[in-house]
Design a protein around this motif. Structure first.
Motif, PDB file in Angstrom:
ATOM      1  N   PHE A 107       0.806  -1.216   0.000  1.00 21.84           N
ATOM      2  CA  PHE A 107       0.000   0.000   0.000  1.00 21.84           C
ATOM      3  C   PHE A 107       0.844   1.273   0.000  1.00 21.84           C
ATOM      4  O   PHE A 107       0.298   2.359   0.021  1.00 21.84           O
ATOM      5  N   ARG A 108       2.158   1.157   0.013  1.00 22.01           N
ATOM      6  CA  ARG A 108       3.091   2.287  -0.057  1.00 22.01           C
ATOM      7  C   ARG A 108       2.759   3.373   0.974  1.00 22.01           C
ATOM      8  O   ARG A 108       2.501   4.527   0.655  1.00 22.01           O
ATOM      9  N   PRO A 109       2.780   3.022   2.257  1.00 22.47           N
ATOM     10  CA  PRO A 109       2.369   3.985   3.274  1.00 22.47           C
ATOM     11  C   PRO A 109       3.428   5.038   3.566  1.00 22.47           C
ATOM     12  O   PRO A 109       4.613   4.874   3.281  1.00 22.47           O
ATOM     13  N   ASN A 110       2.969   6.104   4.174  1.00 28.85           N
ATOM     14  CA  ASN A 110       3.813   7.099   4.810  1.00 28.85           C
ATOM     15  C   ASN A 110       3.535   6.988   6.302  1.00 28.85           C
ATOM     16  O   ASN A 110       2.420   6.641   6.709  1.00 28.85           O
ATOM     17  N   CYS A 111       4.507   7.277   7.132  1.00 24.85           N
ATOM     18  CA  CYS A 111       4.250   7.176   8.566  1.00 24.85           C
ATOM     19  C   CYS A 111       5.221   8.049   9.342  1.00 24.85           C
ATOM     20  O   CYS A 111       6.316   8.377   8.875  1.00 24.85           O
ATOM     21  N   LEU A 112       4.785   8.428  10.541  1.00 32.56           N
ATOM     22  CA  LEU A 112       5.636   9.107  11.515  1.00 32.56           C
ATOM     23  C   LEU A 112       5.342   8.480  12.867  1.00 32.56           C
ATOM     24  O   LEU A 112       4.206   8.497  13.343  1.00 32.56           O
ATOM     25  N   ILE A 113       6.372   7.892  13.467  1.00 36.31           N
ATOM     26  CA  ILE A 113       6.243   7.056  14.655  1.00 36.31           C
ATOM     27  C   ILE A 113       7.083   7.669  15.773  1.00 36.31           C
ATOM     28  O   ILE A 113       8.163   8.210  15.520  1.00 36.31           O
TER      29      ILE A 113
ATOM     30  N   GLU B 274       6.627   6.661   1.388  1.00 38.76           N
ATOM     31  CA  GLU B 274       6.535   5.814   0.201  1.00 38.76           C
ATOM     32  C   GLU B 274       5.614   6.395  -0.871  1.00 38.76           C
ATOM     33  O   GLU B 274       5.588   5.906  -1.991  1.00 38.76           O
ATOM     34  N   GLY B 275       4.815   7.414  -0.524  1.00 37.63           N
ATOM     35  CA  GLY B 275       4.039   8.125  -1.531  1.00 37.63           C
ATOM     36  C   GLY B 275       2.617   7.656  -1.743  1.00 37.63           C
ATOM     37  O   GLY B 275       1.892   8.245  -2.553  1.00 37.63           O
TER      38      GLY B 275
END
Length: 471
Positions: free
Chosen positions: A137-143, A157-158
């Motif tokens: 699913f080409r996720p974006n994340c901030l953890i 990942e866009g």
């Protein structure tokens, strides 16, 4: 705030926090000129920022703002009187908070998945981001930590999903509301709600109010997963304008479990969806709290359209989060773990998880009261009860006690007395060196040691294994 297209140069005031540094790196990768300053510039964060090509200045000085940035991002650890803050206010340099910058640069055109709650946010956020990646699913994340599958705290990942850890702590000196109020939630989790952050919230009702406001931001076509094992979360989430589902250990929840056991060293359990078998999971994790984290992640991933087999296979390939019950070393038959737990609930569940999963001969808890809440006596009895799950307990002096009023400080002498009354070996040792000396005198093969702290704890994570190896 200026639109992102009008901005080229961005300066971070207080860049060395995990969230600020990660956002700075994301903006750098997006093509902006990024710089920053902090008064505590040291590894590993200084190395991380250097690797990203971001210039970081030690200390706060007006000269750091020359040439003048198009935008200053102000961290929530920075307050009035800071030289750079005073400059941007005097000369009307555009400024914003960390969560507002995240919203305006990255969240507006994404499906925002916001993970909130007192406990479990970092692990659940990491689980969702990892499985979305695993499923293509080409996720974006901030953890708010380092996801071991990514070896990073962020991902760009866009694709459409942006998974973000929603912190209830305040945003900046000019915005005392929670960070999660900025995150434009399409899909959300409220895993649990307890009292925490005693430096900014006077009581549980104040925290409950902020979560109620957050719930009110989820659009009608959005989705909310609610932790049913938390009475306060259930109460706060009773009225929503979107589809909501419950998750928890009972099979009566929308997402529930049965037949939980450690099988072959793996945390194994059936996931039930509306009382029917969804999949059986076998995770390289321990603790019922991770069952709840996995249920929350599964509910959200299902809502986002991830195939059922990908949810199972992705979660079974999940490697965990750094500093969450992470094995540091094994020395002469003594296993040493590190964990971020500092709230009594997290301490209790961490120690119980080790006992249930591994049945150690003797369990040590080396606990640092470092957070604003853990340094206070609000949980005086509860932290003693939680630590009593260990056989041996060592605590240092309070971290920066001058920041807590005299009448509100955790009474360490009383804590030790309460633990000894339950038959535990317990010591209040002023320094890290004193703790290390005591452990070296007392520890023996078969002992399991857990170091519990949300900070650096005087370098004990490196010093203790070295001292045990040298004795």
């Amino acid at each position: 705030m200026l639109s992102p297209s009008e901005i080229r140069r961005i300066h971070f005031i207080g860049i060395c926090g995990t969230g600020m540094a990660s956002l700075a790196a994301m903006l750098k990768e997006s093509g902006y000129q990024v710089s920053g300053s902090d008064e505590g510039v040291y590894p590993p964060m200084s190395d991380f920022l250097a690797d990203k090509g971001i210039q970081v200045m030690q200390g706060y000085r007006v000269e750091n703002l020359k040439p003048e940035p198009d935008l200053a991002v102000v961290g929530n650890a920075v307050s009035r009187g800071n030289a750079e803050v005073e400059y941007i206010l005097n000369f009307k340099v555009p400024y914003t908070s960390f969560p507002e910058a995240l919203k305006n640069f990255f969240l507006r055109d994404k499906t925002s998945v916001v993970v909130t709650g007192t406990h479990g946010k970092t692990t659940t956020t990491s689980m969702i981001a990892w499985v979305l990646h695993f499923a293509g699913f080409r996720p974006n994340c901030l953890i708010g930590g380092i996801a071991e599958n990514f070896r990073s705290s962020y991902r760009m990942e866009g694709g459409a999903p942006f998974v973000v850890e929603g912190d209830e702590y305040d945003s900046a000196f000019f915005d005392k509301g929670p960070k999660f109020m900025h995150y434009l939630p399409n899909v959300a989790i409220v895993g649990n709600i307890e009292f925490d952050h005693a430096d900014i919230y006077p009581n549980l009702d104040a925290i409950r109010l902020q979560f109620s406001r957050f719930i009110n931001l989820i659009p009608e076509r959005g989705y909310l997963a609610v932790g049913a094992d938390s009475p306060v979360a259930l109460e706060v989430c009773r009225k929503t304008y979107c589809l909501s589902e419950t998750f928890g250990l009972s099979p009566e929840n929308d997402w529930g479990t049965r037949d939980t056991a450690m099988e072959g060293g793996k945390l194994s359990f059936d996931v039930l969806y509306r009382k029917k078998l969804f999949r059986r999971l076998r995770l390289d994790l321990v603790g019922v709290y991770n069952v709840r984290n996995a249920l929350a992640a599964t509910a959200v991933l299902h809502r986002l359209g991830v195939p059922e087999d990908d949810i199972r296979d992705g979660l079974e390939a999940f490697l965990g989060v750094r500093r969450r019950l992470q094995l540091l070393a094994e020395v002469d038959g003594i296993r040493i773990y590190e964990d971020f737990a500092h709230h009594p609930t997290a301490v209790r569940e961490t120690l119980q998880a080790l006992r249930d999963a591994f049945h150690p001969k003797r369990l040590w808890a080396i606990y640092e009261p470092r957070s604003a809440t853990s340094r206070r006596n609000f949980f005086q009895k509860e932290i003693a009860q939680a630590l009593s799950l260990a056989d041996c307990v060592a605590v240092p002096a309070l971290f920066r006690p001058e920041k807590v009023p005299d009448g509100e400080r955790l009474d360490l002498a009383q804590l030790i007395a309460d633990l000894r009354q339950t038959g535990r070996a317990a010591w209040n040792l002023d320094s890290v060196e004193g703790i290390i000396q005591k452990v070296c005198e007392e520890a023996r093969a078969g002992d399991w040691i857990v170091i519990l702290s949300n900070g650096g704890f005087g370098g004990i994570f490196e010093k203790l294994p070295a001292a045990l190896a040298a004795r």
